[in-house]
Design an enzyme around this catalytic site. Structure first.
Site, PDB file in Angstrom:
ATOM      1  N   GLY A   1       0.838  -1.196   0.000  1.00 32.22           N
ATOM      2  CA  GLY A   1       0.000   0.000   0.000  1.00 32.22           C
ATOM      3  C   GLY A   1       0.868   1.238   0.000  1.00 32.22           C
ATOM      4  O   GLY A   1       2.003   1.215  -0.480  1.00 32.22           O
ATOM      5  N   SER A   2       0.361   2.302   0.587  1.00 38.56           N
ATOM      6  CA  SER A   2       1.086   3.573   0.543  1.00 38.56           C
ATOM      7  C   SER A   2       2.251   3.568   1.534  1.00 38.56           C
ATOM      8  O   SER A   2       2.267   2.792   2.502  1.00 38.56           O
ATOM      9  CB  SER A   2       0.137   4.718   0.899  1.00 38.56           C
TER      10      SER A   2
ATOM     11  N   GLY B   1       2.692   2.051   5.395  1.00 36.47           N
ATOM     12  CA  GLY B   1       3.861   1.267   5.807  1.00 36.47           C
ATOM     13  C   GLY B   1       4.548   1.863   7.028  1.00 36.47           C
ATOM     14  O   GLY B   1       5.008   1.138   7.912  1.00 36.47           O
TER      15      GLY B   1
ATOM     16  N   GLU C   1       5.713  -3.506   0.697  1.00 39.72           N
ATOM     17  CA  GLU C   1       5.701  -3.118  -0.723  1.00 39.72           C
ATOM     18  C   GLU C   1       4.934  -1.811  -0.779  1.00 39.72           C
ATOM     19  O   GLU C   1       3.709  -1.812  -0.854  1.00 39.72           O
ATOM     20  CB  GLU C   1       4.944  -4.158  -1.559  1.00 39.72           C
TER      21      GLU C   1
END
Ligand code: UN1
Length: 503
Positions: free
Chosen positions: A237-238, A242, A259
């Site tokens: 995600g963004s 994270g 990721e």
């Protein structure tokens, strides 16, 4: 196609994929199709206690599953791959309906799931460690890889099914259980994957509870993130997400596989094959309506070929068919929602305020029946300003100009993200420099291919604000296992390491 048609189609596809009617008119989660922005149905969120109960069941399943030999575990993933082959078009259609991808990309995403299942089945016979020379006579040293436990998977809307499969297919052959929290924007595709995983489990005799899906907003993700029985949280995600997940998992000394955002570029050198570069740029910048983490966001072009490249790109952009992703002629489907349109619009406003020139696109596209459709945009920038260094999840590409390769690489690496990258050149010195230690600082670096559309055989992920995780191929499976170093003494003596005397 009317709203009812899309909702009906979604319901019919769900039925064929083995999902019993999941809808509840009083549900708090609204499933919408970006095709027309209308509601398909409502679902009920899981409560944190239900997440905890799913982890309880996953722990029990794991305790059985870890004892099943890895090649036998591979049979479960082989069944899953077979079911995906059988249902490729239906699941692809559901991806189109729920994420707005064009038909070919929806099917391509399911193909990516099939590919990772094939890889994982092969790996189930290759989860091997090393034998290492010891300094002590009559001793042997080796490493083994053992199942890790319950893996928490958090995924984003833009690859609503493939990202789960990259994690789950490897985790299952590695002997782990998986509890998945999908994006709130793509719940139906998650239910479909879960139904297929359950069917594969029945066929292969896998324990119940080995695969689970938990639906809901932030609290549901947090319940997974904070659960000490989840040794690995794999989150896509963004960068903002994270940064919240990583310290919480680290606080309990769990592992994360992150990721996060990308800000992927293509350098176009003087020797580039411009026909190839144009095709590569258009696919990477405009494919999936610019909503891949690997989408091309920046073109860094040599000043000698800039005018030619921009003329060709503008012509290609202006001929792109924009419309319903269910129409096989469409190449540009909708953005996921209105916020995505607002972010696209705001980024263009900021870029032009920074001195950028809008080369083409940037407006809302006229498509009947609702949904956020845009004309993919190119903005020619005088500098790499803050907006260029920011990821906007839409078909918006910035063009920057360079003189020397050194300057191009500095611009290229001058962003916080480090996912994917590419150079278009026919000059082997430039290509190799870009791939070398002083070249691209990303996890993926390509030559004469855009930054998006990686195959599953390589390790997928990136550096810096992208989070450092690697999923999918190569040795990414190791993330889902724990390594044990064993030393065995088969002598009658007890020599100590480092020559220590203790008698
Ligand atoms: C993502 O956007 O989250 O390399 C993943 C690609 C795809 C995966 C993208 N195979 O573009």
């Amino acid at each position: 196609m009317t709203m009812t048609d899309i909702a009906e189609q979604a319901r019919a596809v769900l039925g064929r994929l083995g999902v019993a009617d999941p809808f509840d008119p009083d549900g708090d989660l609204v499933c919408r199709s970006p095709i027309d922005g209308h509601e398909i149905g409502r679902l009920v969120s899981h409560r944190p206690t239900e997440v905890s109960a799913a982890v309880d069941r996953a722990v029990v399943a794991f305790e059985q599953w870890r004892q099943v030999p890895a090649p036998v575990r591979g049979r479960f993933v082989r069944e899953l791959g077979e079911l995906l082959r059988e249902h490729r078009d239906d699941l692809g259609t559901l991806v189109t309906i729920e994420a707005g991808k064009i038909v070919s990309e929806g099917r391509g995403e399911v193909q990516e799931m099939i590919d990772i299942c094939d890889l994982a089945v092969g790996l189930s016979r290759q989860l091997h460690g090393l034998t290492i020379a010891t300094e002590r006579p009559g001793h042997r040293m080796m490493e083994q890889w053992h199942p890790l436990g319950v893996v928490g998977v958090i995924s984003a809307f833009n690859f609503p099914v493939a990202v789960w499969s990259w994690n789950a297919a490897l985790a299952f052959v590695c002997g782990d259980a998986v509890v998945w929290k999908p994006s709130e924007k793509t719940l139906l595709t998650a239910l479909a994957c879960q139904a297929l995983a359950e069917e594969a489990g029945r066929r292969a005799g896998a324990p119940e509870g080995l695969s689970a899906v938990v639906l809901g907003a932030r609290e549901v993700g947090e319940a997974l993130v904070d659960d000490p029985r989840v040794p690995l949280v794999s989150a896509t995600g963004s960068t903002r997400m994270g940064r919240q997940v990583a310290p919480r998992v680290a606080a309990r000394l769990g592992r994360t596989l992150l990721e996060l955002g990308g800000n992927n570029a293509a350098i176009v050198a003087p020797s580039a094959d411009l026909d190839l570069a144009v095709r590569g740029i258009v696919f990477s910048a405009v494919g999936t309506a610019g909503q891949r983490c690997t989408s091309l966001r920046r073109v860094i072009v040599h000043e000698s070929v800039k005018d030619d490249l921009l003329t060709r790109l503008a012509a290609a952009y202006e001929s792109l068919p924009i419309g319903s992703p269910l129409d096989p002629a469409t190449l540009v489907g909708p953005l996921v929602d209105e916020q995505a349109w607002a972010a696209f619009d705001a980024a263009i406003t900021q870029a032009t305020a920074d001195g950028g020139v809008l080369v083409t696109g940037g407006r809302q596209a006229a498509v009947d029946g609702g949904g956020s459709y845009v004309e993919p945009a190119i903005v020619d920038m005088p500098d790499q300003t803050e907006i260029v260094r920011t990821e906007t999840f839409a078909p918006l590409v910035y063009v920057l100009t360079y003189d020397t390769l050194e300057e191009a690489i500095a611009l290229h690496n001058g962003v916080a993200q480090g996912l994917s990258s590419s150079i278009f050149t026919l000059d082997v010195r430039e290509a190799e420099t870009f791939l070398s230690a002083v070249g691209s600082d990303c996890g993926i670096a390509n030559v004469n291919i855009g930054p998006s559309g990686a195959e599953i055989g390589g390790a997928f992920g990136g550096e810096k604000d992208t989070g450092g995780g690697r999923e999918s191929g190569s040795d990414a499976w190791r993330n889902y296992m724990r390594r044990v170093t064993n030393t065995v003494n088969y002598s009658t003596d007890l020599p100590l390491a480092q020559g220590v005397e203790f008698a």
